[in-house]
Design a protein around this motif. Structure first.
Motif, PDB file in Angstrom:
ATOM      1  N   MET A   1      -6.844   2.312 -18.581  1.00 13.98           N
ATOM      2  CA  MET A   1      -5.674   1.921 -17.959  1.00 13.98           C
ATOM      3  C   MET A   1      -5.126   2.206 -16.547  1.00 13.98           C
ATOM      4  O   MET A   1      -5.667   2.962 -15.716  1.00 13.98           O
ATOM      5  CB  MET A   1      -4.414   2.446 -18.678  1.00 13.98           C
ATOM      6  N   ARG A   2      -5.648   0.618 -16.026  1.00 15.75           N
ATOM      7  CA  ARG A   2      -5.227   0.544 -14.395  1.00 15.75           C
ATOM      8  C   ARG A   2      -3.733   0.882 -14.020  1.00 15.75           C
ATOM      9  O   ARG A   2      -3.160   0.688 -14.181  1.00 15.75           O
ATOM     10  CB  ARG A   2      -5.841  -0.628 -14.057  1.00 15.75           C
ATOM     11  N   LEU A   3      -3.636   1.937 -12.623  1.00 11.32           N
ATOM     12  CA  LEU A   3      -2.608   2.469 -12.364  1.00 11.32           C
ATOM     13  C   LEU A   3      -2.080   1.915 -10.946  1.00 11.32           C
ATOM     14  O   LEU A   3      -3.447   1.630 -10.450  1.00 11.32           O
ATOM     15  CB  LEU A   3      -1.614   3.935 -12.682  1.00 11.32           C
ATOM     16  N   THR A   4      -0.676   1.706 -10.427  1.00  7.02           N
ATOM     17  CA  THR A   4      -0.785   1.172  -9.517  1.00  7.02           C
ATOM     18  C   THR A   4      -0.537   2.783  -9.192  1.00  7.02           C
ATOM     19  O   THR A   4      -0.655   3.641  -8.925  1.00  7.02           O
ATOM     20  CB  THR A   4       0.057   0.568  -8.879  1.00  7.02           C
ATOM     21  N   PRO A   5      -1.152   2.390  -7.243  1.00  9.95           N
ATOM     22  CA  PRO A   5      -0.808   3.855  -6.575  1.00  9.95           C
ATOM     23  C   PRO A   5       0.547   4.420  -6.713  1.00  9.95           C
ATOM     24  O   PRO A   5       1.194   5.696  -6.522  1.00  9.95           O
ATOM     25  CB  PRO A   5      -0.609   3.345  -5.333  1.00  9.95           C
ATOM     26  N   THR A   6       1.451   3.289  -7.005  1.00  9.71           N
ATOM     27  CA  THR A   6       3.177   3.482  -6.989  1.00  9.71           C
ATOM     28  C   THR A   6       3.476   4.158  -8.450  1.00  9.71           C
ATOM     29  O   THR A   6       4.118   5.104  -8.314  1.00  9.71           O
ATOM     30  CB  THR A   6       4.243   2.736  -6.964  1.00  9.71           C
ATOM     31  N   GLU A   7       2.769   3.729  -9.042  1.00  7.23           N
ATOM     32  CA  GLU A   7       2.687   4.458 -10.906  1.00  7.23           C
ATOM     33  C   GLU A   7       1.714   5.370 -10.225  1.00  7.23           C
ATOM     34  O   GLU A   7       2.867   6.706 -11.670  1.00  7.23           O
ATOM     35  CB  GLU A   7       2.154   3.336 -11.611  1.00  7.23           C
ATOM     36  N   ARG A   8       0.770   6.264  -9.840  1.00  9.55           N
ATOM     37  CA  ARG A   8       0.446   7.065  -9.929  1.00  9.55           C
ATOM     38  C   ARG A   8       1.413   7.868  -9.912  1.00  9.55           C
ATOM     39  O   ARG A   8       0.778   9.565  -9.444  1.00  9.55           O
ATOM     40  CB  ARG A   8      -1.010   7.531  -9.213  1.00  9.55           C
ATOM     41  N   GLY A 195       0.124   2.529  -1.232  1.00  6.36           N
ATOM     42  CA  GLY A 195       1.267   2.149  -2.543  1.00  6.36           C
ATOM     43  C   GLY A 195       1.927   0.639  -2.883  1.00  6.36           C
ATOM     44  O   GLY A 195       1.321  -0.330  -2.801  1.00  6.36           O
ATOM     45  N   PHE A 196       3.609   0.224  -2.988  1.00  4.33           N
ATOM     46  CA  PHE A 196       4.314  -0.454  -3.421  1.00  4.33           C
ATOM     47  C   PHE A 196       3.227  -1.233  -4.345  1.00  4.33           C
ATOM     48  O   PHE A 196       3.513  -0.648  -5.482  1.00  4.33           O
ATOM     49  CB  PHE A 196       3.987  -1.227  -1.954  1.00  4.33           C
ATOM     50  N   ALA A 197       2.969  -2.814  -4.035  1.00  2.00           N
ATOM     51  CA  ALA A 197       2.451  -2.715  -5.461  1.00  2.00           C
ATOM     52  C   ALA A 197       1.306  -2.886  -5.487  1.00  2.00           C
ATOM     53  O   ALA A 197       0.632  -3.422  -6.254  1.00  2.00           O
ATOM     54  CB  ALA A 197       3.103  -4.895  -5.282  1.00  2.00           C
ATOM     55  N   GLY A 198       0.441  -2.429  -4.536  1.00  2.00           N
ATOM     56  CA  GLY A 198      -0.781  -2.517  -5.229  1.00  2.00           C
ATOM     57  C   GLY A 198      -1.407  -3.668  -4.500  1.00  2.00           C
ATOM     58  O   GLY A 198      -2.808  -3.370  -4.216  1.00  2.00           O
ATOM     59  N   LEU A 199      -1.486  -4.710  -3.793  1.00  2.00           N
ATOM     60  CA  LEU A 199      -1.836  -5.366  -3.365  1.00  2.00           C
ATOM     61  C   LEU A 199      -3.037  -5.090  -1.857  1.00  2.00           C
ATOM     62  O   LEU A 199      -3.611  -5.880  -1.367  1.00  2.00           O
ATOM     63  CB  LEU A 199      -0.703  -6.946  -3.013  1.00  2.00           C
ATOM     64  N   VAL A 200      -2.337  -4.278  -0.716  1.00  2.00           N
ATOM     65  CA  VAL A 200      -3.252  -3.805  -0.326  1.00  2.00           C
ATOM     66  C   VAL A 200      -3.878  -2.629  -0.617  1.00  2.00           C
ATOM     67  O   VAL A 200      -5.425  -3.164  -0.322  1.00  2.00           O
ATOM     68  CB  VAL A 200      -2.101  -3.820   1.717  1.00  2.00           C
TER      69      VAL A 200
END
Length: 237
Positions: A1-8, A195-200
């Motif tokens: 499962m891939r988590l975004t930095p915000t989710e981590r 973080g944020f949405a993990g796009l950068v």
């Protein structure tokens, strides 16, 4: 499962709060990190339950009292900031006097002195934003606007590396179907978006970072990641 930095980050906060709850249940008084984590997690869980911002702050303010923390903690933890996802979007919750019982005056050794309020800056870029969602969306002052809610339709390329030109801690609300002119200013400091949405998730100005972020945004269905709002590419572009 891939988590975004915000989710981590959210999982780390929850783990720290659970540790604080377990220690308090054993009769231990909490230290600064434990108290801060428990207060912040209370806001996030209240938001998940569907509470409004004011209600979530009140829940967090009542979760701990002076007898629940070690001596001096109430004097240090005078304000907790946490960004939580509410029904109307991400909001910055500021929980002031979350423990109570603090006794340090503003000139006492070790007292925390608040910085002067950040003045509103003149926009460098203005983008037309349309909320295509059926619910309101709020974006806070220092959120990387490029990575804002995917149902907001605007020129993502123009918003790359930018944040809202509003005072720190405030937000801009986009109602369902509403079209708003949003003023933006460049993100300062080291210009690193983690973080944020993990796009950068790295330096904003690194070679190829903007192109890769636009590619990710388009692949994830973010509106405005292709042609700017209300524009279509000219032939040959």
């Amino acid at each position: 499962m891939r988590l975004t930095p915000t989710e981590r980050d959210r999982l780390l906060l929850f783990g720290a709060a659970e540790l604080a709850r377990a220690r308090r249940a054993r009769g231990l008084r909490l230290n600064v990190p434990e108290a801060t984590a428990l207060i912040a997690d209370t806001v996030c869980e209240a938001a998940r339950d569907g509470a409004r911002l004011a209600e979530a702050i009140e829940r967090a303010r009542s979760v701990l009292g002076p007898d629940d923390v070690l001596p001096g903690v109430a004097d240090v933890v005078t304000e907790v900031h946490v960004e939580a996802v509410f029904d109307d979007g991400s909001r910055l919750a500021v929980v002031s006097d979350p423990v109570g019982g603090g006794s340090l005056g503003p000139d006492a050794p070790g007292a925390l002195r608040p910085a002067p309020p950040t003045p509103e800056r003149e926009p460098v870029v203005t983008v037309a934003v349309r909320n295509t969602a059926a619910v309101p969306v709020s974006v806070t002052s220092h959120f990387h606007f490029f990575e804002a809610n995917p149902r907001l339709d605007f020129d993502r390329a123009a918003a790359y590396g930018m944040r809202l030109a509003v005072p720190a801690g405030s937000s801009l609300r986009f109602g369902p179907g509403e079209r708003v002119e949003a003023g933006l200013v460049p993100i300062g400091g080291g210009r690193v978006a983690i973080g944020f949405a993990g796009l950068v998730d790295g330096p904003l100005d690194a070679p190829g970072a903007k192109a890769e972020a636009l590619r990710r945004a388009a692949a994830c269905g973010y509106l405005g990641a292709g042609a700017p709002l209300d524009e279509t590419p000219e032939e040959g572009e």
